[in-house]
Design a protein around this motif. Sequence first.
Motif, mmCIF file in Angstrom:
data_model
loop_
_atom_site.group_PDB
_atom_site.id
_atom_site.type_symbol
_atom_site.label_atom_id
_atom_site.label_comp_id
_atom_site.label_asym_id
_atom_site.label_seq_id
_atom_site.Cartn_x
_atom_site.Cartn_y
_atom_site.Cartn_z
ATOM 1 N N HIS A 1 0.834 -1.209 0.000
ATOM 2 C CA HIS A 1 0.000 0.000 0.000
ATOM 3 C C HIS A 1 0.863 1.250 0.000
ATOM 4 O O HIS A 1 1.976 1.256 0.528
ATOM 5 C CB HIS A 1 -0.943 0.016 1.208
ATOM 6 C CG HIS A 1 -0.240 0.027 2.530
ATOM 7 N ND1 HIS A 1 -0.090 1.171 3.285
ATOM 8 C CD2 HIS A 1 0.368 -0.957 3.244
ATOM 9 C CE1 HIS A 1 0.565 0.887 4.398
ATOM 10 N NE2 HIS A 1 0.849 -0.398 4.396
ATOM 11 N N GLY A 2 0.337 2.319 -0.598
ATOM 12 C CA GLY A 2 1.032 3.594 -0.644
ATOM 13 C C GLY A 2 0.349 4.678 0.157
ATOM 14 O O GLY A 2 0.841 5.807 0.211
ATOM 15 N N TYR A 3 -0.799 4.361 0.767
ATOM 16 C CA TYR A 3 -1.536 5.297 1.616
ATOM 17 C C TYR A 3 -1.699 4.663 2.994
ATOM 18 O O TYR A 3 -1.626 3.442 3.145
ATOM 19 C CB TYR A 3 -2.906 5.613 1.022
ATOM 20 C CG TYR A 3 -2.846 6.476 -0.217
ATOM 21 C CD1 TYR A 3 -3.114 7.847 -0.164
ATOM 22 C CD2 TYR A 3 -2.517 5.918 -1.451
ATOM 23 C CE1 TYR A 3 -3.051 8.637 -1.292
ATOM 24 C CE2 TYR A 3 -2.442 6.704 -2.594
ATOM 25 C CZ TYR A 3 -2.710 8.064 -2.518
ATOM 26 O OH TYR A 3 -2.631 8.841 -3.643
ATOM 27 N N THR A 4 -1.948 5.505 3.999
ATOM 28 C CA THR A 4 -2.155 5.008 5.350
ATOM 29 C C THR A 4 -3.176 5.872 6.062
ATOM 30 O O THR A 4 -3.484 6.992 5.616
ATOM 31 C CB THR A 4 -0.833 4.992 6.135
ATOM 32 O OG1 THR A 4 -1.034 4.321 7.385
ATOM 33 C CG2 THR A 4 -0.330 6.397 6.408
ATOM 34 N N VAL A 5 -3.719 5.363 7.147
ATOM 35 C CA VAL A 5 -4.677 6.120 7.951
ATOM 36 C C VAL A 5 -3.910 7.115 8.818
ATOM 37 O O VAL A 5 -3.048 6.730 9.609
ATOM 38 C CB VAL A 5 -5.522 5.174 8.830
ATOM 39 C CG1 VAL A 5 -6.394 5.980 9.792
ATOM 40 C CG2 VAL A 5 -6.387 4.282 7.951
ATOM 41 N N ALA A 6 -4.228 8.394 8.663
ATOM 42 C CA ALA A 6 -3.610 9.446 9.474
ATOM 43 C C ALA A 6 -4.442 9.751 10.709
ATOM 44 O O ALA A 6 -3.912 10.085 11.770
ATOM 45 C CB ALA A 6 -3.421 10.711 8.637
ATOM 46 N N ASP A 7 -5.768 9.662 10.559
ATOM 47 C CA ASP A 7 -6.701 9.917 11.664
ATOM 48 C C ASP A 7 -7.749 8.809 11.632
ATOM 49 O O ASP A 7 -8.514 8.707 10.674
ATOM 50 C CB ASP A 7 -7.350 11.291 11.485
ATOM 51 C CG ASP A 7 -8.435 11.577 12.520
ATOM 52 O OD1 ASP A 7 -8.625 10.749 13.443
ATOM 53 O OD2 ASP A 7 -9.106 12.619 12.397
ATOM 54 N N PRO A 8 -7.810 7.949 12.664
ATOM 55 C CA PRO A 8 -8.746 6.821 12.633
ATOM 56 C C PRO A 8 -10.178 7.178 12.971
ATOM 57 O O PRO A 8 -11.052 6.305 12.958
ATOM 58 C CB PRO A 8 -8.166 5.885 13.682
ATOM 59 C CG PRO A 8 -7.513 6.792 14.660
ATOM 60 C CD PRO A 8 -6.950 7.931 13.845
ATOM 61 N N GLY A 9 -10.456 8.464 13.263
ATOM 62 C CA GLY A 9 -11.814 8.833 13.627
ATOM 63 C C GLY A 9 -12.231 8.137 14.910
ATOM 64 O O GLY A 9 -11.477 8.108 15.890
ATOM 65 N N PRO A 10 -13.411 7.522 14.933
ATOM 66 C CA PRO A 10 -13.896 6.872 16.160
ATOM 67 C C PRO A 10 -13.289 5.491 16.406
ATOM 68 O O PRO A 10 -13.567 4.872 17.435
ATOM 69 C CB PRO A 10 -15.400 6.756 15.915
ATOM 70 C CG PRO A 10 -15.509 6.594 14.433
ATOM 71 C CD PRO A 10 -14.420 7.473 13.859
ATOM 72 N N LEU A 11 -12.469 5.003 15.493
ATOM 73 C CA LEU A 11 -11.896 3.670 15.622
ATOM 74 C C LEU A 11 -10.648 3.697 16.506
ATOM 75 O O LEU A 11 -9.917 4.692 16.546
ATOM 76 C CB LEU A 11 -11.549 3.103 14.249
ATOM 77 C CG LEU A 11 -12.714 3.003 13.260
ATOM 78 C CD1 LEU A 11 -12.216 2.538 11.908
ATOM 79 C CD2 LEU A 11 -13.792 2.065 13.789
ATOM 80 N N GLU A 12 -10.400 2.604 17.193
ATOM 81 C CA GLU A 12 -9.232 2.490 18.068
ATOM 82 C C GLU A 12 -8.084 1.833 17.314
ATOM 83 O O GLU A 12 -8.256 0.805 16.653
ATOM 84 C CB GLU A 12 -9.576 1.648 19.299
ATOM 85 C CG GLU A 12 -8.388 1.423 20.234
ATOM 86 C CD GLU A 12 -8.698 0.440 21.352
ATOM 87 O OE1 GLU A 12 -7.783 0.161 22.143
ATOM 88 O OE2 GLU A 12 -9.849 -0.057 21.410
#
Length: 353
Positions: free
Chosen positions: A285-296
């Motif tokens: 992958h070349g993208y990643t989660v920067a802010d997971p929102g409500p997820l832990e």
Amino acid sequence: MTDAYVALADGRVLEARCRAPGRANGELVFTTAYTGYEESLTDPSYAEQVLTFSYPLIGNYGVRTERFESENVQPKVAIAREFTADVADWLTEAGVPAVDHLDTREIVTTVREEGAMACGVAAGPDATPEDAIEEMEACKPMSDHTDIGAEVSVTEPTVYEVDGEYDVALLDCGAKGSIISSLNERDADVHVLPYDAAPEDVAAVDPDLLFVSNGPGDPANFVAAQEVVDEFVGDVPIAGICLGQQVVAEALGGDTEKMEFGHRGVNQPVQDLESGRVVMTTQNHGYTVADPGPLEVTQINVNDDTPEGLDSPDLDIITRQYHPEANPGPHDSLDFFDDVLAMANSTRSVAAD
């Protein structure tokens, strides 16, 4: 013999040998996998990319169709220190340009230092450096491939039945075949839906689990999949792998970002934050989660602390950035599929009560 050229966005043009003729361009990336070249070359997550193998010899155990992750070769171009005749013939038949006899160590180092970049390739008896440069200059950033899902997704719903206990609605954003097999092996019928399926298409399946697959490109461009997740969150258990994790996070108000050169290979260490256990994983992958929102965030990459696992027991969501099904790679995390189906079973049991 020089009959191929590789033009890089940093201005260099590398000489090479043509193993499959043609001209093409894409984002230059590399994989560290020693084996699994058949799986890598058929992984839809490599769409619109130029794939460089860091391992020097590619093709030393032939080409077997039963190892394919999709029906087609997915990268725009393949590069290696040396391809065997079997792989060269396969890529030629597939119409995918391939080159070798160049220093792939230099390419890998360049990507590591400068990041994934535009690349153009021209291969064949009439190829010129100018042809490769023209291809490189025509290369679009990954975020500009706004409908990349259409290149890798089914166009009509397809069902992989085993007369199983569960019904899984899988949004095909570029799904690897081994994800479907992993679910089938655990007594699940998999209803593969197009990447742009509408909520009513998913509702028609009446699924025990909504699964968002891996895939290529920028997760921000998979708007329809985000809308499906938003529609069913809290009502149906949701799982995701790779791009699927990013799509789920964005659908719930989180954010993603492009990585410098991404994670691609079979030796990425991932730590579970609760147990402290570290497993080796396959990633692409070349993208990643920067802010997971409500997820832990429940798992992280040991090398750079990027999120590798997102969970929400309250919303019945489990996602992973890596590929638990591997192929190629270690099988340390295959229990992911057991966990998501247990989540589906628990939710169904509550509904029945």
